[in-house]
Scaffold this motif. Structure first.
Motif, PDB file in Angstrom:
ATOM      1  N   LEU A 140      58.606  39.989  59.133  1.00 44.41           N
ATOM      2  CA  LEU A 140      57.735  40.692  58.092  1.00 44.41           C
ATOM      3  C   LEU A 140      56.546  41.004  58.577  1.00 44.41           C
ATOM      4  CD1 LEU A 140      58.514  38.109  55.189  1.00 44.41           C
ATOM      5  CD2 LEU A 140      58.889  40.553  55.239  1.00 44.41           C
ATOM      6  N   HIS A 141      56.272  40.851  60.120  1.00 46.19           N
ATOM      7  CA  HIS A 141      54.906  41.404  60.754  1.00 46.19           C
ATOM      8  C   HIS A 141      54.795  42.889  60.303  1.00 46.19           C
ATOM      9  CE1 HIS A 141      53.803  37.695  62.101  1.00 46.19           C
ATOM     10  NE2 HIS A 141      54.826  37.489  63.148  1.00 46.19           N
ATOM     11  N   GLY A 142      53.608  43.278  59.653  1.00 47.13           N
ATOM     12  CA  GLY A 142      53.333  44.427  59.236  1.00 47.13           C
ATOM     13  C   GLY A 142      53.366  44.526  57.834  1.00 47.13           C
ATOM     14  N   ALA A 143      54.022  43.772  57.208  1.00 49.74           N
ATOM     15  CA  ALA A 143      54.102  43.662  55.707  1.00 49.74           C
ATOM     16  C   ALA A 143      52.872  42.768  55.292  1.00 49.74           C
ATOM     17  CB  ALA A 143      55.291  43.164  55.237  1.00 49.74           C
ATOM     18  N   GLU A 144      52.042  42.079  55.977  1.00 45.62           N
ATOM     19  CA  GLU A 144      51.039  41.203  55.581  1.00 45.62           C
ATOM     20  C   GLU A 144      50.260  41.862  54.222  1.00 45.62           C
ATOM     21  OE1 GLU A 144      52.087  39.792  59.561  1.00 45.62           O
ATOM     22  OE2 GLU A 144      51.717  41.575  58.406  1.00 45.62           O
ATOM     23  N   ARG A 145      49.829  43.058  54.294  1.00 44.21           N
ATOM     24  CA  ARG A 145      48.692  43.553  53.492  1.00 44.21           C
ATOM     25  C   ARG A 145      49.365  44.641  52.310  1.00 44.21           C
ATOM     26  NH1 ARG A 145      43.773  43.045  53.989  1.00 44.21           N
ATOM     27  NH2 ARG A 145      43.153  45.124  53.215  1.00 44.21           N
ATOM     28  N   HIS A 146      50.861  44.306  52.549  1.00 43.97           N
ATOM     29  CA  HIS A 146      51.602  45.331  51.286  1.00 43.97           C
ATOM     30  C   HIS A 146      51.515  44.596  50.175  1.00 43.97           C
ATOM     31  CE1 HIS A 146      51.717  48.121  54.657  1.00 43.97           C
ATOM     32  NE2 HIS A 146      53.316  48.438  54.491  1.00 43.97           N
TER      33      HIS A 146
END
Length: 489
Positions: A140-146
């Motif tokens: 899920l790295h890259g989705a933290e702020r979504h």
């Protein structure tokens, strides 16, 4: 009964009713420490109702009867607040629709981190470490702020899984936990599920995926029309099923379907020329071209979160490409392009019944109500279901109703995003056959997005696989490398 004999979860004569109408049961099962129960059955058979009854979250119009105990203590006699106090700490749930489990206004990372801090009670830094570990293990790295609405269906499912398991509840109830996931993510989530019984807990899984049952082992319970038709050790039932329904369920696996007949090319109705698709300033798909013909069935496969849904939105005209262009045949009406959403609840107004949703479409576009009734009958939808709201029917039932609504206006192009992800194998086979027949009879071009490569190969006239480039320089907003079309079959 000794403590060692006491089941973590025991269900005796559990039934669920809508008024006086029985929807489920009676069913019985017991799950001890380190045990797994997998529930399989047709859409609407009552699998989700069983889990909702255990959790105490049946909709107001439904009621449960029977005895439900946890560690020997009665659950069915507890107040709603006392039962809710067990959620997360004693029992965790992963619902079929991940967006129903996630706060739509909170970004992904804080949602998982909050569970580690407030439910599990970890100090701030330890909670961050645990959250980082969960995001890493689930890709899920890259989705933290979504926000949840910015995630693909597969990524939303993984965020919901991470949030549900923060407190390490000894009992996990998971409803279709692997839907919408590619092969790699599917395997990772099943491995995480298997940790629950391995660590001494109890696991209840609802799935349409025979491979999940095979991987998890334990016991399997087969439901049909609310009744239990078979129950036993997974290793026995999957190899030598006794019930005729169980045998037909397993025989409906896409690997057993006949292959699509060769397609005779017709007029092009949709053309994509060298599309570059971005989201959040990052490239998802690059150099994508396609010519879709009337009556043709094309399947697109690829990794979860790789931009397949965004591609459909671009082809539908909902989003604009960063480069390249989409062209549609000049004779097409605005209603001639219809999209089937990956998550059916997103396609329906939540507060009105389904009958209104369908008939409003028919009236607006001057469609004979007989067409609506015929489509629903072909899709196996009982008319009584239409008097319910979207949240009062199963995911598979709502998925088929969404197909009917899209077909009401007789479109020329159908963009289908995982249209059978919530269907059992038999219903999936019947639904995909219906779509193939309609494509042939009404010359509808269908672009299918699916993670089921076996189904894609036998159902479609042509398959397009999206794969990552060897040396990507940009990451997608979904945390995946930019995608390019590879081999077409």
């Amino acid at each position: 009964m000794t403590i060692s004999d006491r089941a973590l979860i025991s269900v005796e004569a559990l039934s669920v009713f809508a008024g006086q109408e029985p929807l489920l049961g009676p069913i019985d099962f017991r799950i001890h420490e380190r045990e797994t129960l997998v529930m399989i059955g047709e859409t609407g058979a009552g699998k989700s109702l069983a889990v909702q009854a255990i959790l105490g979250i049946l909709h107001g119009s439904l009621r449960a009867e029977g005895r439900i105990t946890m560690n020997g203590e009665r659950l069915d006699s507890l107040t709603s607040s006392a039962r809710a106090a067990l959620w997360g700490r004693k029992m965790a749930t992963l619902p079929q629709e991940p967006w129903r489990a996630l706060d739509p206004l909170m970004r992904s990372y804080p949602q998982v981190n909050e569970g580690h801090r407030l439910v599990c009670g970890l100090p701030r830094q330890a909670a961050r470490t645990a959250t980082d570990r969960a995001f890493g293990s689930l890709g899920l790295h890259g989705a933290e702020r979504h926000l949840p609405g910015m995630l693909s269906g597969g990524m939303a499912q993984r965020v919901a899984f991470a949030a549900a398991t923060t407190a390490g509840a000894p009992i996990l109830l998971a409803d279709e936990p692997t839907k919408g996931l590619d092969t790699e993510r599917h395997s990772a989530v099943v491995s995480l599920l298997a940790r629950v019984p391995e660590s001494g807990g109890a696991l209840i899984v609802i799935t349409h995926d025979i491979a999940v049952a095979r991987r998890l082992g334990g016991e399997v319970l087969i439901l049909k029309d609310g009744r239990m038709v078979e129950h036993g050790p997974t290793r026995v039932v999957l190899v030598s099923p006794k019930a005729a329904y169980t045998k037909s369920l397993f025989n409906a696996d896409p690997a057993c379907w006949p292959c699509a007949k060769p397609f005779r090319s017709g007029d092009s109705v949709l053309m994509a020329d060298s599309l570059c698709i971005e989201r959040g300033g990052r490239i998802l798909i690059d150099s994508f071209s396609l010519s879709l013909h009337a009556g043709e069935r094309v399947a697109i496969t690829g990794p979860s979160g790789g931009g397949k849904t965004t591609l459909l939105d671009t082809l539908a005209g909902i989003l604009q490409p960063a480069r390249g262009r989409v062209r549609r045949a000049a004779h097409l009406r605005p209603t001639d392009i219809q999209k089937l959403y990956q998550d059916p609840p997103a396609a329906f107004p939540p507060r009105i019944n389904l009958s209104c949703s369908l008939l409003d479409v028919a009236r607006k576009h001057e469609v004979d109500s007989a067409r609506v009734a015929n489509l629903l009958s072909q899709l196996g939808i009982h008319p009584a279901l239409l008097e319910r709201r979207p949240d009062e029917v199963s995911g598979g039932e709502l998925q088929r109703i969404s197909i009917a609504r899209a077909l009401i206006v007789a479109p020329k192009i159908l963009l289908a995003d995982e249209p059978t992800s919530r269907l059992d194998l038999i219903t999936q086979q019947n639904t995909m056959k219906l779509l193939a027949d309609i494509a042939n009879d009404e010359k509808i071009a269908i672009l299918l997005v699916t993670h089921d490569t076996a189904m894609a190969k036998v159902w479609a006239n042509r398959c397009i696989s999206l794969s990552a480039p060897k040396a990507p320089t940009l990451s997608s907003g979904d945390g995946e490398p930019a995608m390019v079309p590879s081999r077409t079959q």
